[in-house]
Design a protein around this motif. Structure first.
Motif, PDB file in Angstrom:
ATOM      1  N   THR A  23      51.480  -5.596  16.762  1.00 19.59           N
ATOM      2  CA  THR A  23      50.146  -5.203  17.211  1.00 19.59           C
ATOM      3  C   THR A  23      49.335  -6.433  17.601  1.00 19.59           C
ATOM      4  O   THR A  23      48.669  -6.458  18.636  1.00 19.59           O
ATOM      5  CB  THR A  23      49.400  -4.429  16.110  1.00 19.59           C
ATOM      6  OG1 THR A  23      50.180  -3.331  15.687  1.00 19.59           O
ATOM      7  CG2 THR A  23      48.048  -3.935  16.610  1.00 19.59           C
ATOM      8  N   VAL A  24      49.423  -7.486  16.792  1.00 17.19           N
ATOM      9  CA  VAL A  24      48.694  -8.718  17.093  1.00 17.19           C
ATOM     10  C   VAL A  24      49.230  -9.347  18.376  1.00 17.19           C
ATOM     11  O   VAL A  24      48.458  -9.822  19.216  1.00 17.19           O
ATOM     12  CB  VAL A  24      48.796  -9.705  15.918  1.00 17.19           C
ATOM     13  CG1 VAL A  24      48.114 -11.031  16.279  1.00 17.19           C
ATOM     14  CG2 VAL A  24      48.157  -9.122  14.665  1.00 17.19           C
ATOM     15  N   SER A  25      50.558  -9.349  18.543  1.00 16.37           N
ATOM     16  CA  SER A  25      51.138  -9.909  19.768  1.00 16.37           C
ATOM     17  C   SER A  25      50.622  -9.167  20.995  1.00 16.37           C
ATOM     18  O   SER A  25      50.292  -9.787  22.021  1.00 16.37           O
ATOM     19  CB  SER A  25      52.665  -9.827  19.719  1.00 16.37           C
ATOM     20  OG  SER A  25      53.199 -10.607  18.667  1.00 16.37           O
ATOM     21  N   ARG A  26      50.536  -7.850  20.907  1.00 20.84           N
ATOM     22  CA  ARG A  26      50.024  -7.060  22.034  1.00 20.84           C
ATOM     23  C   ARG A  26      48.563  -7.374  22.301  1.00 20.84           C
ATOM     24  O   ARG A  26      48.145  -7.542  23.444  1.00 20.84           O
ATOM     25  CB  ARG A  26      50.188  -5.565  21.762  1.00 20.84           C
ATOM     26  CG  ARG A  26      51.631  -5.096  21.685  1.00 20.84           C
ATOM     27  CD  ARG A  26      51.765  -3.581  21.747  1.00 20.84           C
ATOM     28  NE  ARG A  26      50.843  -2.863  20.881  1.00 20.84           N
ATOM     29  CZ  ARG A  26      49.785  -2.173  21.309  1.00 20.84           C
ATOM     30  NH1 ARG A  26      49.504  -2.123  22.583  1.00 20.84           N
ATOM     31  NH2 ARG A  26      49.021  -1.536  20.459  1.00 20.84           N
ATOM     32  N   MET A  27      47.776  -7.434  21.233  1.00 22.86           N
ATOM     33  CA  MET A  27      46.350  -7.715  21.400  1.00 22.86           C
ATOM     34  C   MET A  27      46.115  -9.136  21.909  1.00 22.86           C
ATOM     35  O   MET A  27      45.168  -9.392  22.658  1.00 22.86           O
ATOM     36  CB  MET A  27      45.616  -7.500  20.070  1.00 22.86           C
ATOM     37  CG  MET A  27      45.634  -6.061  19.579  1.00 22.86           C
ATOM     38  SD  MET A  27      44.871  -4.887  20.745  1.00 22.86           S
ATOM     39  CE  MET A  27      43.134  -5.189  20.434  1.00 22.86           C
ATOM     40  N   LEU A  28      47.007 -10.049  21.521  1.00 25.13           N
ATOM     41  CA  LEU A  28      46.889 -11.422  22.004  1.00 25.13           C
ATOM     42  C   LEU A  28      47.139 -11.478  23.511  1.00 25.13           C
ATOM     43  O   LEU A  28      46.359 -12.072  24.261  1.00 25.13           O
ATOM     44  CB  LEU A  28      47.888 -12.315  21.261  1.00 25.13           C
ATOM     45  CG  LEU A  28      47.914 -13.794  21.641  1.00 25.13           C
ATOM     46  CD1 LEU A  28      46.535 -14.410  21.491  1.00 25.13           C
ATOM     47  CD2 LEU A  28      48.923 -14.533  20.774  1.00 25.13           C
ATOM     48  N   PHE A  29      48.221 -10.838  23.955  1.00 25.98           N
ATOM     49  CA  PHE A  29      48.496 -10.802  25.390  1.00 25.98           C
ATOM     50  C   PHE A  29      47.380 -10.085  26.145  1.00 25.98           C
ATOM     51  O   PHE A  29      46.911 -10.548  27.187  1.00 25.98           O
ATOM     52  CB  PHE A  29      49.837 -10.116  25.654  1.00 25.98           C
ATOM     53  CG  PHE A  29      50.079  -9.835  27.103  1.00 25.98           C
ATOM     54  CD1 PHE A  29      50.265 -10.884  27.998  1.00 25.98           C
ATOM     55  CD2 PHE A  29      50.103  -8.544  27.595  1.00 25.98           C
ATOM     56  CE1 PHE A  29      50.477 -10.643  29.352  1.00 25.98           C
ATOM     57  CE2 PHE A  29      50.312  -8.289  28.937  1.00 25.98           C
ATOM     58  CZ  PHE A  29      50.505  -9.344  29.816  1.00 25.98           C
ATOM     59  N   ALA A  30      46.943  -8.934  25.615  1.00 26.43           N
ATOM     60  CA  ALA A  30      45.890  -8.173  26.282  1.00 26.43           C
ATOM     61  C   ALA A  30      44.595  -8.963  26.339  1.00 26.43           C
ATOM     62  O   ALA A  30      43.920  -9.020  27.379  1.00 26.43           O
ATOM     63  CB  ALA A  30      45.665  -6.840  25.557  1.00 26.43           C
ATOM     64  N   GLY A  31      44.224  -9.591  25.216  1.00 32.99           N
ATOM     65  CA  GLY A  31      42.965 -10.345  25.177  1.00 32.99           C
ATOM     66  C   GLY A  31      42.963 -11.517  26.131  1.00 32.99           C
ATOM     67  O   GLY A  31      41.980 -11.760  26.848  1.00 32.99           O
TER      68      GLY A  31
END
Length: 402
Positions: free
Chosen positions: A219-227
């Motif tokens: 989830t953090v990896s996804r939010m990092l890429f998205a952010g």
């Protein structure tokens, strides 16, 4: 040709075939067809014309197994411009998501000034902190007090050896192992395949709605890429339209003032260009493309302005409620009270001193509360004031005796 050491050969003999296939899958190789006792895998690098690279992956560990693994390592060493030992070590890692921070410092390739690295590593830590906080709850400004799950995530991030490039910092986040365990009823990697990296329709690259089975690290990896992707998009809009409105639209996808400030910190005092690339664990594959995000000094300056704007907007709140105690009375006729407490619309753990402009009828109540140490509740409008906030337009002032 990269040299295979005796230690590498011994480790190659112990490497399981499924680890070979997992590594190749994660690096963009594709299984083309099965052969007697093996599989033919191919990869065509985007930057190189000509026929694809090929490796023959053994399916079982027969007598010649170590030599065939060494053949694969030698080919990978050429493709990736790395030593076989480094590649072999990475193959043995548990499932991880990778982030590659490519700096462009002055000086010889493969080196970087110490101050640039200190700033970049601090920014990378802050970037993971912002993404993990957004995975818990997206906010324009993340609170200073972080939940334990955020602290645990940042503590789990590992730095790997640098990669070929001007100066590439490689970081990875361990994920839970998805290898099947039928007796425990666990799903296989294929059954756990994610149809898309992101699920929120608000932005094709982010959002808090997650699959229940998704581990927090992913989830953090996804939010990092998205952010980071949203930060680039917002900076582009700012440069094109001369407006900071775009930053507010991407908050739900993981963008925050904290994330923007982390990216600015990575650029350092000289605000140098850099890029971030993302690589996903093949045991939890994703369908959506995730191209590298490149930021120039112009983007960095836009991010700096965007972060400031997000903080100022977050500090403005009409009809806010302040709970706390009066610590000081000042100004003409004691019309200014300093109240130490928390604002109802912010995180409950965040306490601060707020300057409140009192109405004439509030002065006596504020004085009594100050002398007696009673808690007060104030209803009014909050706005930025210096490095903090103040409340004006008070509508109600209530003393709450203990």
């Amino acid at each position: 040709m990269k040299v295979i050491t005796d230690a590498d050969f011994q480790q190659a003999a112990q490497l399981a075939p499924e680890l070979l296939r997992r590594y190749l899958s994660g690096k963009g190789w594709r299984s083309e067809r099965g052969l007697a006792g093996g599989e033919l895998w191919e990869r065509t690098p985007n930057s190189e014309p000509g026929p694809p690279y090929e490796v023959l992956v053994p399916l079982t560990q027969r007598r010649d197994y170590p030599g065939r693994v060494v053949d694969i390592l030698e080919t990978l060493a050429v493709v990736e411009t790395r030593t076989p030992g480094d590649i072999l070590r990475e193959m043995q890692l548990p499932p991880v998501d990778w982030q590659f921070l490519r700096l462009v410092p002055p000086g010889p390739s493969g080196t970087a000034p110490l101050l640039d690295l200190v700033s970049a590593l601090t920014g990378l830590k802050d970037l993971h902190t912002a993404a993990a906080s957004a995975a818990v709850q997206p906010q324009a400004v993340q609170p200073g007090q972080k939940p334990q799950v955020v602290k645990d995530h940042v503590a789990s991030v590992r730095l790997d050896q640098t990669r070929v490039g001007s100066y590439v910092i490689a970081a990875h986040t361990p994920l839970p192992d998805l290898r099947p365990s039928p007796r425990q009823g666990e799903v296989s990697a294929d059954e756990a395949r994610q149809a898309s990296l992101f699920e929120d329709d608000a932005f094709p690259g982010g959002g808090p709605d997650l699959r229940p089975s998704e581990p927090f690290a992913r989830t953090v990896s996804r939010m990092l890429f998205a952010g980071v992707t949203c930060a680039h998009a917002a900076a582009e809009e700012t440069l094109t339209r001369d407006s900071l409105d775009g930053f507010g639209r991407y908050i739900g996808a993981g963008l925050s003032a904290n994330l923007c400030e982390a990216l600015v910190r990575i650029a350092g005092e000289e605000q140098r260009s850099f890029s971030l690339a993302f690589d996903w664990s093949p045991e939890r594959p994703v369908a959506q493309d995730s191209p590298p995000v490149s930021l120039t000094p112009l983007h960095v300056r836009a991010l700096e302005a965007g972060a400031k704007d997000l903080r100022e907007r977050a500090a403005r709140e009409e009809g806010a409620v302040l709970h706390g105690v009066v610590t000081r009375l000042s100004g003409q006729d004691d019309r200014q009270a300093t109240i130490y407490g928390s604002l109802l619309h912010e995180d409950a753990s965040r306490v601060r001193s707020v300057r409140v402009e009192l109405r004439p009828e509030d002065v006596e109540r504020a004085t009594a509360a100050w002398l007696d140490g009673f808690e007060v509740a104030v209803h009014g409008d909050v706005e930025p004031y210096g490095t903090g906030v103040r409340m004006r337009g008070v509508r109600a002032f209530v003393v709450r005796p203990q």
